[in-house]
Design a protein around this motif. Structure first.
Motif, PDB file in Angstrom:
ATOM      1  N   VAL A  98      16.165  50.399  42.822  1.00  0.00           N
ATOM      2  CA  VAL A  98      16.510  51.407  43.826  1.00  0.00           C
ATOM      3  C   VAL A  98      17.829  52.093  43.506  1.00  0.00           C
ATOM      4  O   VAL A  98      17.949  53.319  43.588  1.00  0.00           O
ATOM      5  N   ASP A  99      18.830  51.319  43.134  1.00  0.00           N
ATOM      6  CA  ASP A  99      20.171  51.857  42.870  1.00  0.00           C
ATOM      7  C   ASP A  99      20.263  52.361  41.437  1.00  0.00           C
ATOM      8  O   ASP A  99      20.962  51.793  40.584  1.00  0.00           O
ATOM      9  N   THR A 100      19.565  53.442  41.170  1.00  0.00           N
ATOM     10  CA  THR A 100      19.506  53.986  39.809  1.00  0.00           C
ATOM     11  C   THR A 100      20.536  55.083  39.563  1.00  0.00           C
ATOM     12  O   THR A 100      20.793  55.442  38.412  1.00  0.00           O
ATOM     13  N   ASP A 101      21.131  55.628  40.639  1.00  0.00           N
ATOM     14  CA  ASP A 101      22.161  56.643  40.449  1.00  0.00           C
ATOM     15  C   ASP A 101      23.516  55.971  40.236  1.00  0.00           C
ATOM     16  O   ASP A 101      23.685  54.787  40.502  1.00  0.00           O
ATOM     17  N   THR A 102      24.458  56.728  39.724  1.00  0.00           N
ATOM     18  CA  THR A 102      25.780  56.159  39.447  1.00  0.00           C
ATOM     19  C   THR A 102      26.579  55.923  40.716  1.00  0.00           C
ATOM     20  O   THR A 102      27.417  55.026  40.771  1.00  0.00           O
ATOM     21  N   GLY A 103      26.334  56.720  41.759  1.00  0.00           N
ATOM     22  CA  GLY A 103      27.049  56.534  43.001  1.00  0.00           C
ATOM     23  C   GLY A 103      28.513  56.902  42.888  1.00  0.00           C
ATOM     24  O   GLY A 103      28.967  57.439  41.876  1.00  0.00           O
ATOM     25  N   SER A 104      29.263  56.600  43.917  1.00  0.00           N
ATOM     26  CA  SER A 104      30.696  56.880  43.936  1.00  0.00           C
ATOM     27  C   SER A 104      31.383  55.855  44.816  1.00  0.00           C
ATOM     28  O   SER A 104      30.738  54.987  45.401  1.00  0.00           O
ATOM     29  N   GLY A 105      32.710  55.957  44.895  1.00  0.00           N
ATOM     30  CA  GLY A 105      33.462  55.049  45.744  1.00  0.00           C
ATOM     31  C   GLY A 105      33.815  53.744  45.050  1.00  0.00           C
ATOM     32  O   GLY A 105      33.439  53.495  43.905  1.00  0.00           O
ATOM     33  N   PRO A 106      34.531  52.865  45.753  1.00  0.00           N
ATOM     34  CA  PRO A 106      35.036  51.624  45.149  1.00  0.00           C
ATOM     35  C   PRO A 106      33.943  50.684  44.639  1.00  0.00           C
ATOM     36  O   PRO A 106      34.170  49.913  43.720  1.00  0.00           O
ATOM     37  N   PHE A 107      32.753  50.747  45.222  1.00  0.00           N
ATOM     38  CA  PHE A 107      31.704  49.781  44.889  1.00  0.00           C
ATOM     39  C   PHE A 107      30.622  50.367  43.991  1.00  0.00           C
ATOM     40  O   PHE A 107      29.568  49.754  43.802  1.00  0.00           O
ATOM     41  N   ALA A 108      30.874  51.526  43.394  1.00  0.00           N
ATOM     42  CA  ALA A 108      29.856  52.224  42.602  1.00  0.00           C
ATOM     43  C   ALA A 108      29.428  51.452  41.363  1.00  0.00           C
ATOM     44  O   ALA A 108      28.315  51.638  40.871  1.00  0.00           O
ATOM     45  N   ALA A 109      30.290  50.592  40.846  1.00  0.00           N
ATOM     46  CA  ALA A 109      29.981  49.861  39.613  1.00  0.00           C
ATOM     47  C   ALA A 109      29.378  48.485  39.875  1.00  0.00           C
ATOM     48  O   ALA A 109      29.143  47.723  38.931  1.00  0.00           O
ATOM     49  N   VAL A 110      29.112  48.147  41.137  1.00  0.00           N
ATOM     50  CA  VAL A 110      28.584  46.825  41.458  1.00  0.00           C
ATOM     51  C   VAL A 110      27.154  46.680  40.935  1.00  0.00           C
ATOM     52  O   VAL A 110      26.264  47.459  41.297  1.00  0.00           O
ATOM     53  N   THR A 111      26.947  45.702  40.081  1.00  0.00           N
ATOM     54  CA  THR A 111      25.609  45.345  39.597  1.00  0.00           C
ATOM     55  C   THR A 111      25.415  43.837  39.697  1.00  0.00           C
ATOM     56  O   THR A 111      24.557  43.272  39.010  1.00  0.00           O
ATOM     57  N   GLU A 112      26.224  43.199  40.531  1.00  0.00           N
ATOM     58  CA  GLU A 112      26.129  41.748  40.681  1.00  0.00           C
ATOM     59  C   GLU A 112      24.805  41.370  41.337  1.00  0.00           C
ATOM     60  O   GLU A 112      24.153  42.179  41.986  1.00  0.00           O
ATOM     61  N   ASP A 113      24.429  40.111  41.171  1.00  0.00           N
ATOM     62  CA  ASP A 113      23.182  39.635  41.739  1.00  0.00           C
ATOM     63  C   ASP A 113      23.159  39.859  43.245  1.00  0.00           C
ATOM     64  O   ASP A 113      24.171  39.679  43.941  1.00  0.00           O
ATOM     65  N   TYR A 114      22.017  40.234  43.739  1.00  0.00           N
ATOM     66  CA  TYR A 114      21.798  40.472  45.160  1.00  0.00           C
ATOM     67  C   TYR A 114      22.266  39.265  45.972  1.00  0.00           C
ATOM     68  O   TYR A 114      21.878  38.136  45.713  1.00  0.00           O
ATOM     69  N   ASN A 127      34.210  37.988  65.265  1.00  0.00           N
ATOM     70  CA  ASN A 127      34.392  39.416  65.013  1.00  0.00           C
ATOM     71  C   ASN A 127      33.299  40.220  65.709  1.00  0.00           C
ATOM     72  O   ASN A 127      32.116  39.865  65.645  1.00  0.00           O
ATOM     73  N   ASN A 128      33.718  41.291  66.369  1.00  0.00           N
ATOM     74  CA  ASN A 128      32.789  42.066  67.191  1.00  0.00           C
ATOM     75  C   ASN A 128      32.119  43.216  66.462  1.00  0.00           C
ATOM     76  O   ASN A 128      30.961  43.532  66.736  1.00  0.00           O
ATOM     77  N   THR A 129      32.835  43.867  65.561  1.00  0.00           N
ATOM     78  CA  THR A 129      32.286  45.067  64.948  1.00  0.00           C
ATOM     79  C   THR A 129      33.019  45.370  63.648  1.00  0.00           C
ATOM     80  O   THR A 129      34.093  44.807  63.387  1.00  0.00           O
ATOM     81  N   LEU A 130      32.432  46.242  62.842  1.00  0.00           N
ATOM     82  CA  LEU A 130      33.107  46.734  61.648  1.00  0.00           C
ATOM     83  C   LEU A 130      32.598  48.127  61.327  1.00  0.00           C
ATOM     84  O   LEU A 130      31.541  48.545  61.784  1.00  0.00           O
ATOM     85  N   SER A 131      33.384  48.849  60.525  1.00  0.00           N
ATOM     86  CA  SER A 131      33.028  50.218  60.161  1.00  0.00           C
ATOM     87  C   SER A 131      33.752  50.610  58.884  1.00  0.00           C
ATOM     88  O   SER A 131      34.907  50.222  58.677  1.00  0.00           O
ATOM     89  N   TRP A 132      33.065  51.365  58.021  1.00  0.00           N
ATOM     90  CA  TRP A 132      33.679  51.901  56.802  1.00  0.00           C
ATOM     91  C   TRP A 132      34.238  53.291  57.050  1.00  0.00           C
ATOM     92  O   TRP A 132      33.682  54.054  57.847  1.00  0.00           O
ATOM     93  N   SER A 133      35.313  53.627  56.351  1.00  0.00           N
ATOM     94  CA  SER A 133      35.770  55.017  56.329  1.00  0.00           C
ATOM     95  C   SER A 133      34.759  55.830  55.521  1.00  0.00           C
ATOM     96  O   SER A 133      33.958  55.269  54.765  1.00  0.00           O
ATOM     97  N   PRO A 134      34.744  57.156  55.641  1.00  0.00           N
ATOM     98  CA  PRO A 134      33.740  57.979  54.955  1.00  0.00           C
ATOM     99  C   PRO A 134      33.666  57.753  53.447  1.00  0.00           C
ATOM    100  O   PRO A 134      32.585  57.844  52.858  1.00  0.00           O
ATOM    101  N   SER A 135      34.789  57.462  52.801  1.00  0.00           N
ATOM    102  CA  SER A 135      34.793  57.264  51.353  1.00  0.00           C
ATOM    103  C   SER A 135      34.458  55.836  50.941  1.00  0.00           C
ATOM    104  O   SER A 135      34.216  55.565  49.768  1.00  0.00           O
ATOM    105  N   ALA A 137      36.665  53.484  51.176  1.00  0.00           N
ATOM    106  CA  ALA A 137      37.914  52.899  50.694  1.00  0.00           C
ATOM    107  C   ALA A 137      38.567  51.982  51.723  1.00  0.00           C
ATOM    108  O   ALA A 137      39.416  51.162  51.367  1.00  0.00           O
ATOM    109  N   THR A 138      38.201  52.108  52.988  1.00  0.00           N
ATOM    110  CA  THR A 138      38.788  51.284  54.045  1.00  0.00           C
ATOM    111  C   THR A 138      37.685  50.686  54.903  1.00  0.00           C
ATOM    112  O   THR A 138      36.737  51.368  55.285  1.00  0.00           O
ATOM    113  N   LEU A 139      37.812  49.406  55.189  1.00  0.00           N
ATOM    114  CA  LEU A 139      36.913  48.713  56.104  1.00  0.00           C
ATOM    115  C   LEU A 139      37.720  48.274  57.312  1.00  0.00           C
ATOM    116  O   LEU A 139      38.712  47.557  57.172  1.00  0.00           O
ATOM    117  N   ALA A 140      37.314  48.716  58.490  1.00  0.00           N
ATOM    118  CA  ALA A 140      37.972  48.308  59.731  1.00  0.00           C
ATOM    119  C   ALA A 140      37.082  47.296  60.443  1.00  0.00           C
ATOM    120  O   ALA A 140      35.871  47.485  60.532  1.00  0.00           O
TER     121      ALA A 140
END
Length: 213
Positions: A98-114, A127-135, A137-140
């Motif tokens: 599925v992940d055949t495109d190069t993608g972008s962002g900090p995790f674009a190079a991840v090819t580790e085992d599922y 923990n109640n909730t979490l959210s990524w910034s648009p890029s 780069a930040t996880l709240a």
């Protein structure tokens, strides 16, 4: 047109999400499992497997209920999960077919085992909730002790944690606020997060020039 989906979740499902392309989805709940699904053309249905082990299913990823899950928005190769066990995990959601495109962002190079754990972040309570910034780069993430946590990620940091088997840690800013716990929230942009919960008004957190929130 609706499509059949199959998830071997034996307890309640509390959170679900799609990746940015709409070709992977995930759900999680009170069992502690995180399931990531893709479309199976042979059976004409969506199949989702636990992140700890594709069939047969293994032990849960978390030790308690998973309250929220989100794919990283730039590549969809990683997924973050918040739990009542006092941890936030970022794991590989990489699917070679599925992940055949190069993608972008900090995790674009991840090819580790599922299911491999890339980062393990801990809090003192659930923990109640979490959210990524648009890029991506930040996880709240919001913990139930009225604290907001903002973790920063770069491609270099992700490469380091892969090389060290998950030992690298992101720089994380902690903000203690007055009032009641935040139950849900999202980023408006890269430097503005809005959260809501038991109070009568939402709270807005803004990133300052020195990196603090």
């Amino acid at each position: 047109m609706p499509k059949l989906c199959h998830v071997k979740e034996l307890r309640s499902c509390l959170a679900a999400t799609w990746n940015h392309r709409g070709d992977k989805w995930a759900c999680a709940g009170s069992s502690g499992h995180v399931f990531v699904g893709t479309f199976n053309h042979e059976n004409n249905m969506w199949l989702a497997y636990s992140q700890t082990e594709e069939p047969p299913r293994g032990k849960p990823l978390h030790k308690a209920t998973v309250t929220e899950i989100r794919f990283d928005p730039a590549s969809g190769r990683a997924i973050a999960s918040a739990s009542c066990d006092g941890t936030v995990l970022i794991t590989s959601a990489y699917k070679e077919d599925v992940d055949t495109d190069t993608g972008s962002g900090p995790f674009a190079a991840v090819t580790e085992d599922y299911g491999d754990v890339l980062f393990r972040l801990k809090t003192s309570v659930w923990n109640n909730t979490l959210s990524w910034s648009p890029s991506g780069a930040t996880l709240a993430f919001a913990s139930h002790d009225c604290e907001m946590h903002f973790a920063e990620f770069t491609p270099e940091l992700v490469a380091e944690t892969i090389a060290s088997s998950g030992k690298a840690k992101p720089a994380t800013k902690r903000v203690v606020y007055s009032g009641n716990p935040i139950l849900n929230g999202s980023f408006i942009n890269e430097s503005t997060y809005i959260g809501c919960g038991y109070d009568n008004a939402p709270l807005i957190f803004k990133k300052q020039g020195d990196g603090s929130w």
